[in-house]
Design a protein around this motif. Structure first.
Motif, PDB file in Angstrom:
ATOM      1  N   ALA A   1     -13.573  -7.115  -7.244  1.00 19.12           N
ATOM      2  CA  ALA A   1     -14.835  -7.726  -6.824  1.00 19.12           C
ATOM      3  C   ALA A   1     -15.568  -6.813  -5.846  1.00 19.12           C
ATOM      4  CB  ALA A   1     -14.576  -9.090  -6.186  1.00 19.12           C
ATOM      5  N   GLY A   2     -14.805  -6.166  -4.959  1.00 17.90           N
ATOM      6  CA  GLY A   2     -15.414  -5.217  -4.032  1.00 17.90           C
ATOM      7  C   GLY A   2     -16.015  -4.022  -4.752  1.00 17.90           C
ATOM      8  N   VAL A   3     -15.312  -3.517  -5.781  1.00 19.62           N
ATOM      9  CA  VAL A   3     -15.816  -2.383  -6.558  1.00 19.62           C
ATOM     10  C   VAL A   3     -17.091  -2.770  -7.303  1.00 19.62           C
ATOM     11  CG1 VAL A   3     -15.316  -0.784  -8.435  1.00 19.62           C
ATOM     12  CG2 VAL A   3     -13.520  -1.384  -6.813  1.00 19.62           C
ATOM     13  N   ILE A   4     -17.096  -3.953  -7.907  1.00 20.11           N
ATOM     14  CA  ILE A   4     -18.288  -4.423  -8.618  1.00 20.11           C
ATOM     15  C   ILE A   4     -19.464  -4.539  -7.650  1.00 20.11           C
ATOM     16  CG2 ILE A   4     -19.261  -6.298 -10.001  1.00 20.11           C
ATOM     17  CD1 ILE A   4     -16.355  -7.002 -10.805  1.00 20.11           C
ATOM     18  N   GLY A   5     -19.180  -5.093  -6.469  1.00 22.42           N
ATOM     19  CA  GLY A   5     -20.229  -5.245  -5.468  1.00 22.42           C
ATOM     20  C   GLY A   5     -20.821  -3.923  -5.040  1.00 22.42           C
ATOM     21  N   LEU A   6     -20.021  -2.865  -5.079  1.00 27.25           N
ATOM     22  CA  LEU A   6     -20.499  -1.535  -4.699  1.00 27.25           C
ATOM     23  C   LEU A   6     -21.678  -1.108  -5.560  1.00 27.25           C
ATOM     24  CD1 LEU A   6     -19.844   0.936  -2.867  1.00 27.25           C
ATOM     25  CD2 LEU A   6     -18.424   1.797  -4.735  1.00 27.25           C
ATOM     26  N   PHE A   7     -21.699  -1.528  -6.815  1.00 29.76           N
ATOM     27  CA  PHE A   7     -22.784  -1.163  -7.732  1.00 29.76           C
ATOM     28  C   PHE A   7     -23.988  -2.105  -7.600  1.00 29.76           C
ATOM     29  CE2 PHE A   7     -19.028   0.756  -9.563  1.00 29.76           C
ATOM     30  CZ  PHE A   7     -19.474   1.977 -10.017  1.00 29.76           C
ATOM     31  N   PHE A   8     -23.749  -3.331  -7.149  1.00 31.65           N
ATOM     32  CA  PHE A   8     -24.818  -4.320  -7.089  1.00 31.65           C
ATOM     33  C   PHE A   8     -25.536  -4.346  -5.738  1.00 31.65           C
ATOM     34  CE2 PHE A   8     -22.482  -5.708 -10.741  1.00 31.65           C
ATOM     35  CZ  PHE A   8     -23.412  -6.319 -11.561  1.00 31.65           C
ATOM     36  N   ILE A   9     -24.856  -3.944  -4.683  1.00 31.48           N
ATOM     37  CA  ILE A   9     -25.455  -3.977  -3.347  1.00 31.48           C
ATOM     38  C   ILE A   9     -26.736  -3.143  -3.249  1.00 31.48           C
ATOM     39  CG2 ILE A   9     -25.077  -3.129  -0.982  1.00 31.48           C
ATOM     40  CD1 ILE A   9     -22.278  -4.409  -1.135  1.00 31.48           C
ATOM     41  N   PRO A  10     -26.783  -1.924  -3.800  1.00 36.75           N
ATOM     42  CA  PRO A  10     -28.051  -1.174  -3.744  1.00 36.75           C
ATOM     43  C   PRO A  10     -29.205  -1.890  -4.434  1.00 36.75           C
ATOM     44  CG  PRO A  10     -26.236   0.294  -4.287  1.00 36.75           C
ATOM     45  CD  PRO A  10     -25.704  -1.096  -4.373  1.00 36.75           C
ATOM     46  N   MET A  11     -28.910  -2.644  -5.487  1.00 37.65           N
ATOM     47  CA  MET A  11     -29.961  -3.395  -6.185  1.00 37.65           C
ATOM     48  C   MET A  11     -30.516  -4.513  -5.312  1.00 37.65           C
ATOM     49  SD  MET A  11     -28.315  -3.782  -9.998  1.00 37.65           S
ATOM     50  CE  MET A  11     -27.409  -2.456 -10.770  1.00 37.65           C
ATOM     51  N   ILE A  12     -29.671  -5.035  -4.428  1.00 39.58           N
ATOM     52  CA  ILE A  12     -30.104  -6.118  -3.541  1.00 39.58           C
ATOM     53  C   ILE A  12     -30.963  -5.584  -2.406  1.00 39.58           C
ATOM     54  CG2 ILE A  12     -29.309  -7.914  -1.958  1.00 39.58           C
ATOM     55  CD1 ILE A  12     -26.789  -8.175  -3.631  1.00 39.58           C
ATOM     56  N   THR A  13     -30.564  -4.446  -1.837  1.00 35.93           N
ATOM     57  CA  THR A  13     -31.230  -3.967  -0.620  1.00 35.93           C
ATOM     58  C   THR A  13     -32.409  -3.034  -0.867  1.00 35.93           C
ATOM     59  OG1 THR A  13     -29.709  -2.073  -0.440  1.00 35.93           O
ATOM     60  CG2 THR A  13     -29.073  -4.123   0.676  1.00 35.93           C
ATOM     61  N   MET A  14     -32.502  -2.450  -2.052  1.00 37.77           N
ATOM     62  CA  MET A  14     -33.486  -1.386  -2.244  1.00 37.77           C
ATOM     63  C   MET A  14     -34.925  -1.871  -2.070  1.00 37.77           C
ATOM     64  SD  MET A  14     -33.310  -0.778  -6.353  1.00 37.77           S
ATOM     65  CE  MET A  14     -33.942  -1.997  -7.520  1.00 37.77           C
ATOM     66  N   ARG A  15     -35.180  -3.147  -2.247  1.00 35.60           N
ATOM     67  CA  ARG A  15     -36.543  -3.653  -2.172  1.00 35.60           C
ATOM     68  C   ARG A  15     -36.887  -4.253  -0.807  1.00 35.60           C
ATOM     69  NH1 ARG A  15     -36.858  -8.844  -2.035  1.00 35.60           N
ATOM     70  NH2 ARG A  15     -39.041  -8.830  -2.694  1.00 35.60           N
TER      71      ARG A  15
ATOM     72  N   ILE B   1     -31.609   2.137   4.924  1.00 34.25           N
ATOM     73  CA  ILE B   1     -32.123   3.129   3.972  1.00 34.25           C
ATOM     74  C   ILE B   1     -33.451   2.650   3.385  1.00 34.25           C
ATOM     75  CG2 ILE B   1     -31.685   4.337   1.812  1.00 34.25           C
ATOM     76  CD1 ILE B   1     -29.921   5.234   4.147  1.00 34.25           C
ATOM     77  N   SER B   2     -33.555   1.354   3.093  1.00 35.64           N
ATOM     78  CA  SER B   2     -34.783   0.804   2.518  1.00 35.64           C
ATOM     79  C   SER B   2     -35.960   0.912   3.488  1.00 35.64           C
ATOM     80  CB  SER B   2     -34.563  -0.651   2.114  1.00 35.64           C
ATOM     81  OG  SER B   2     -35.716  -1.203   1.510  1.00 35.64           O
ATOM     82  N   SER B   3     -35.652   0.912   4.785  1.00 35.45           N
ATOM     83  CA  SER B   3     -36.728   0.999   5.785  1.00 35.45           C
ATOM     84  C   SER B   3     -37.284   2.409   5.926  1.00 35.45           C
ATOM     85  CB  SER B   3     -36.215   0.510   7.149  1.00 35.45           C
ATOM     86  OG  SER B   3     -35.304   1.441   7.716  1.00 35.45           O
TER      87      SER B   3
ATOM     88  N   GLN C   1     -38.390   2.295  -4.187  1.00 35.28           N
ATOM     89  CA  GLN C   1     -37.185   1.486  -4.349  1.00 35.28           C
ATOM     90  C   GLN C   1     -36.063   2.258  -5.045  1.00 35.28           C
ATOM     91  OE1 GLN C   1     -37.609  -2.616  -5.692  1.00 35.28           O
ATOM     92  NE2 GLN C   1     -39.825  -2.507  -5.362  1.00 35.28           N
ATOM     93  N   ILE C   2     -36.427   3.097  -6.006  1.00 37.62           N
ATOM     94  CA  ILE C   2     -35.413   3.865  -6.737  1.00 37.62           C
ATOM     95  C   ILE C   2     -34.679   4.809  -5.787  1.00 37.62           C
ATOM     96  CG2 ILE C   2     -34.963   5.437  -8.637  1.00 37.62           C
ATOM     97  CD1 ILE C   2     -35.909   2.648  -9.471  1.00 37.62           C
ATOM     98  N   ILE C   3     -35.448   5.487  -4.941  1.00 41.49           N
ATOM     99  CA  ILE C   3     -34.826   6.387  -3.962  1.00 41.49           C
ATOM    100  C   ILE C   3     -33.944   5.597  -3.001  1.00 41.49           C
ATOM    101  CG2 ILE C   3     -35.300   7.905  -2.010  1.00 41.49           C
ATOM    102  CD1 ILE C   3     -37.780   8.871  -3.462  1.00 41.49           C
ATOM    103  N   ALA C   4     -34.445   4.450  -2.530  1.00 38.60           N
ATOM    104  CA  ALA C   4     -33.669   3.621  -1.606  1.00 38.60           C
ATOM    105  C   ALA C   4     -32.357   3.178  -2.246  1.00 38.60           C
ATOM    106  CB  ALA C   4     -34.488   2.394  -1.187  1.00 38.60           C
ATOM    107  N   GLY C   5     -32.419   2.752  -3.510  1.00 35.87           N
ATOM    108  CA  GLY C   5     -31.219   2.312  -4.205  1.00 35.87           C
ATOM    109  C   GLY C   5     -30.236   3.445  -4.448  1.00 35.87           C
ATOM    110  N   ALA C   6     -30.749   4.605  -4.851  1.00 37.75           N
ATOM    111  CA  ALA C   6     -29.882   5.748  -5.154  1.00 37.75           C
ATOM    112  C   ALA C   6     -29.191   6.266  -3.892  1.00 37.75           C
ATOM    113  CB  ALA C   6     -30.695   6.864  -5.804  1.00 37.75           C
TER     114      ALA C   6
END
Length: 256
Positions: free
Chosen positions: A73-87, A169-171, A176-181
């Motif tokens: 679950a932690g590994v999966i979250g690693l991929f989803f967290i950038p999608m949550i914060t990038m915006r 990072i988002s700030s 958004q793409i750069i923030a997520g990456a």
């Protein structure tokens, strides 16, 4: 606190009026459900194989199913967290509403806390989806609930730390793409540096290993142990991430 609550509700609403939240909830549930099926299948097959051989081997749902599921679950979250914060702030910068926030009477810390708490709530909702899998285990098995509860707490603290980093990072950008990456790259680095301490005994390597968010989960929370030092590590990362976000917002106010 009223301003924090207002920002929190606005951000959480923005997630759920768009496909973002539903996409993340669905994908997280599907991937976590797949791993649940794999580990449970292996657990059942292993038990049947032992019976056919006439051997009596101790079977432990917590160690053989729940613990690896929490790790995944932690590994999966690693991929989803950038999608949550990038915006969180990048979208505000792109649309030009960040200037309105910066010049509003709302304090920076209230804006930051409201956005971060909304992101954490969305992640907690994703974890809530996995409760259905564990409910199945409790209905037909007899696992210990305490290690599971501590594991969930560890996942929330770990996610809170990574979400705080993603908020910072988002700030810094309006893209958004750069923030997520960048968020994904930095979070991945904080994840894999645990390997340095495993293969190198030098003090610098041990220090790098200690900075890994994975180390502090595997050594305590994943085992059902509530260790104060590991909780403090995550809280410190949360504080630093939000602190640097506040400094970024402060510089924006000066420019405004």
């Amino acid at each position: 606190m009223r301003n924090v609550w207002t920002i929190f509700r606005k951000e959480l609403h923005s997630y759920f009026v768009s496909p973002i939240a539903y996409f993340l909830l669905t994908m997280f549930g599907v991937v976590a459900g797949f791993f649940f099926w794999v580990y449970l299948r292996d657990f059942v097959e292993y038990g049947m194989e032992m019976q056919m051989r006439g051997q009596s081997m101790p079977m432990n749902l917590n160690e053989q199913v729940i613990r690896p599921l929490l790790g995944n679950a932690g590994v999966i979250g690693l991929f989803f967290i950038p999608m949550i914060t990038m915006r969180l702030f990048a979208e505000e910068k792109r649309s030009g509403t960040i200037e309105l926030l910066a010049t509003s009477p709302v304090r920076d810390i209230e804006i930051i806390l409201g956005k971060w708490l909304a992101a954490l709530t969305l992640y907690a909702s994703m974890l809530l989806v996995t409760v259905l899998n564990f409910a199945f285990l409790f209905k037909y098995g007899n696992p210990d609930w305490k290690p599971l509860a501590i594991g969930y707490l560890g996942l929330l603290l770990q996610a809170g730390a990574l979400l705080a980093i993603g908020t910072f990072i988002s700030s810094l950008t309006k893209n958004q793409i750069i923030a997520g990456a960048v968020t994904f790259g930095l979070c991945l680095m904080l994840w894999i540096i645990s390997a340095v301490g495993e293969f190198e005994t030098a003090p610098w390597a041990q220090a790098l290993g200690y900075m890994s968010v994975l180390t502090h989960f595997d050594e305590s929370f994943a085992k059902g142990v509530l260790a104060t030092k590991d909780a403090i590590f995550y809280v410190t990362l949360i504080f630093l991430g939000l602190f640097f976000t506040a400094r970024s917002m402060e510089s924006l106010r000066w420019r405004s």
